[in-house]
Design a protein around this motif. Structure first.
Motif, PDB file in Angstrom:
ATOM      1  N   SER A 496     -35.570  -8.984  21.693  1.00 12.26           N
ATOM      2  CA  SER A 496     -35.076  -7.617  21.505  1.00 12.26           C
ATOM      3  C   SER A 496     -34.449  -7.073  22.788  1.00 12.26           C
ATOM      4  CB  SER A 496     -36.244  -6.719  21.067  1.00 12.26           C
ATOM      5  OG  SER A 496     -35.870  -5.359  21.085  1.00 12.26           O
ATOM      6  N   ARG A 500     -30.468  -5.923  23.355  1.00 15.35           N
ATOM      7  CA  ARG A 500     -30.142  -4.550  23.746  1.00 15.35           C
ATOM      8  C   ARG A 500     -29.781  -4.443  25.219  1.00 15.35           C
ATOM      9  NH1 ARG A 500     -34.496  -1.491  23.765  1.00 15.35           N
ATOM     10  NH2 ARG A 500     -35.930  -3.246  23.759  1.00 15.35           N
ATOM     11  N   GLN A 523     -29.695  -2.510  15.128  1.00 14.98           N
ATOM     12  CA  GLN A 523     -30.507  -2.789  16.295  1.00 14.98           C
ATOM     13  C   GLN A 523     -31.418  -1.636  16.656  1.00 14.98           C
ATOM     14  OE1 GLN A 523     -28.595  -4.421  19.656  1.00 14.98           O
ATOM     15  NE2 GLN A 523     -27.206  -5.681  18.475  1.00 14.98           N
ATOM     16  N   GLN A 526     -35.363  -2.220  14.549  1.00 20.13           N
ATOM     17  CA  GLN A 526     -35.979  -3.528  14.530  1.00 20.13           C
ATOM     18  C   GLN A 526     -37.484  -3.467  14.682  1.00 20.13           C
ATOM     19  OE1 GLN A 526     -34.202  -6.137  17.347  1.00 20.13           O
ATOM     20  NE2 GLN A 526     -32.205  -6.108  16.366  1.00 20.13           N
TER      21      GLN A 526
END
Length: 533
Positions: A496, A500, A523, A526
């Motif tokens: 993650s 990002r 996104q 999540q």
């Protein structure tokens, strides 16, 4: 703390424009207040026009600069990615090159000034050198009888850790130093790895026990009688034999350091203030070095130096007190097989790791970026910890410790010996993604990450024949202490954070004039904690 300063154009140009506008207004106010005493200028002749013109030009320059940055971010080509638009790569529409964001973040938030780092290391070397020399001269009159059969400082120290391997990040304010201890001539050690103990928890498979033995040529009965003062002061019984105790050695080390510090404190008053904090839970003490008020040096930093007592086994191998288990493994006093927690040691292989890094640096082409990738990988870990509660952040930091990240880099370098030319600056993003992907695979698919020296890797081929105690040691898995659930959570958080990464770099990076773009909706949902600035 980075020492690289750049002009923040987002603040500078509005500030200059506002200042010039204020000057124009002040001019008109003063001109109006004295209007009765001065004749009116002819039509079309305005005395305030030159200043107003300058203010308008500055405002136009600011607008053009903002448009330039907007166009640059809109039309820059994308960064190189592995496998095209894979699910592993960061996905952001309208995004500037990830390489540009990484370079900017590295320069402003990650990279250390060589001047500041060199000054800090030299300052630490002077202070620790005086303390160690005082400890050697002070001897060991401590609590055990027979001063000749006690531990003593060898008189030197060994600088280890990221600050001395050129991959430390952010602030040069924490250092690790090994302080070698000298054993009495009548004492020899017999280390043994616990990696083959079936009933032992995985967290202790990398530990060692160290039994006393008579030196070559010594008589057994006379040796037992002669070394009894040392055994009573520094050893415990394990399975019917006397073993060197890390707890007792550390306790003696801390008290001896306090006495040594008292002898040098007065001579250091003009340069700095020093204090010693004992390590909690049987951990090494920390020497705090604070700048003196009369010190007008260019790098007035407060530094913490962890002083680690090290028992030299020969060939650059040292025994040190083991770190605390990173996860609950039961009471330490209830180890199976008659083992005792205060008799456990850890093997320090910093010399071999420094030699391995040195060999890789000599063999790498000029401009290789693998140390830079390691620094950015640490920064990525720190960004991933944002938004976590203290317990989760501590667990995240233990799983992705700096030593684990360095081991990941060494494993990738040793695995791809033939691909050294691919570590140039142009491949920075690609190589960083490769390290992240390898770490994710270690957490999920392989579920192992072996020690670069105490493992089945290729370190021996790079640094030469290893000492016997390292060759005979069982492989050490750095992830064995963490259960499957903890590894899966860390892998998900890592993935993650990587996806990002552009938003995180914009939010926490250096130049704030880089425009931020919103993350895609997919996104933002999540299920991971958000890292909002």
């Amino acid at each position: 703390m980075s020492v690289h300063y750049t002009l923040n154009l987002r603040v500078f140009w509005p500030l200059v424009t506002g200042l010039c506008t204020a000057l124009v207004c002040l001019y008109h106010v003063l001109r109006g207040s004295s209007g009765g005493a001065r004749a009116e200028p002819p039509d079309g002749a305005d005395g305030g026009f030159p200043l107003l013109k300058v203010a308008v030009l500055l405002l136009l320059g600011y607008i053009l600069l903002r448009c330039r940055h907007a166009l640059r971010q809109r039309f820059l080509p994308g960064s190189p990615r592995l496998g095209g638009h894979s699910a592993f790569s960061p996905r952001h529409f309208g995004e500037p090159s990830l390489g540009i964001l990484l370079e900017s973040y590295y320069e402003h938030e990650v990279r250390l000034s060589p001047h500041v780092l060199g000054h800090s290391k030299a300052h630490v070397s002077r202070i620790v050198g005086e303390l160690v020399r005082a400890g050697r001269a002070h001897g060991s009159p401590g609590p055990i009888p027979g001063g000749g059969l006690a531990l003593a400082f060898r008189g030197d120290f060994i600088q280890v850790g990221s600050a001395y391997e050129q991959h430390k990040i952010r602030r040069p304010d924490a250092f690790d130093v090994l302080v070698p201890l000298r054993l009495p001539p009548l004492v020899a050690l017999e280390p043994r790895s616990l990696g083959t103990e079936p009933a032992l928890a995985p967290a202790f498979h990398g530990c060692f026990v160290c039994a006393l033995k008579a030196p070559l040529g010594a008589s057994g009965s006379h040796w037992l009688r002669d070394c009894k003062p040392f055994a009573d002061g520094f050893c415990v019984d394990v399975r019917g034999r006397r073993h060197l105790s890390a707890t007792l050695v550390l306790r003696w080390f801390q008290s001896h350091l306090q006495r040594s510090l008292a002898t040098v404190r007065y001579s250091l008053e003009g340069r700095c203030r020093v204090s010693l904090t004992p390590g909690g839970l049987e951990q090494p003490p920390t020497l705090h070095i604070l700048p003196c008020r009369t010190d007008y040096g260019c790098c007035r930093l407060s530094m913490a130096v962890r002083l680690i007592p090290a028992v030299h086994l020969g060939d650059g191998v040292f025994l040190v007190a083991p770190p605390l288990p990173p996860s609950p493994v039961g009471p330490l006093s209830e180890l199976p097989g008659g083992l005792r927690a205060d008799a456990l040691w850890s093997m320090n292989t910093s010399r071999q790791e420094q030699k391995l890094l040195g060999c890789l640096q000599e063999r790498a082409p000029p401009g290789a970026c693998y140390l830079k990738c390691l620094q950015l990988l640490k920064a990525l870990r720190d960004l991933g910890a944002r938004g976590l509660d203290p317990t989760a952040a501590a667990q995240w930091g233990r799983i992705l410790s700096s030593y684990v990240l360095k081991t990941v880099l060494l494993a990738v370098l040793l695995r791809d010996r033939a691909a050294e030319h691919g570590w140039d600056e142009a491949q920075l993003v690609r190589r960083l993604e490769e390290l992240v992907q390898f770490l994710r695979d270690c957490l999920l698919r392989r579920q192992t990450l072996f020690h670069c020296v105490l493992g089945p890797g290729g370190a021996a081929a790079e640094v030469g024949p290893l000492p016997k105690v390292l060759r005979e040691a069982a492989p050490v898995d750095l992830l064995a202490a963490f259960d499957r659930h903890a590894r899966e959570l860390a892998a998900g958080r890592l993935l993650s954070t990587w996806r990002r990464l552009p938003q995180l770099l914009r939010a926490y990076g250096g130049p704030r004039y880089l425009a931020r773009c919103p993350a895609p909706r997919s996104q933002r949902t999540q299920g991971f904690p958000k890292d909002e600035p």
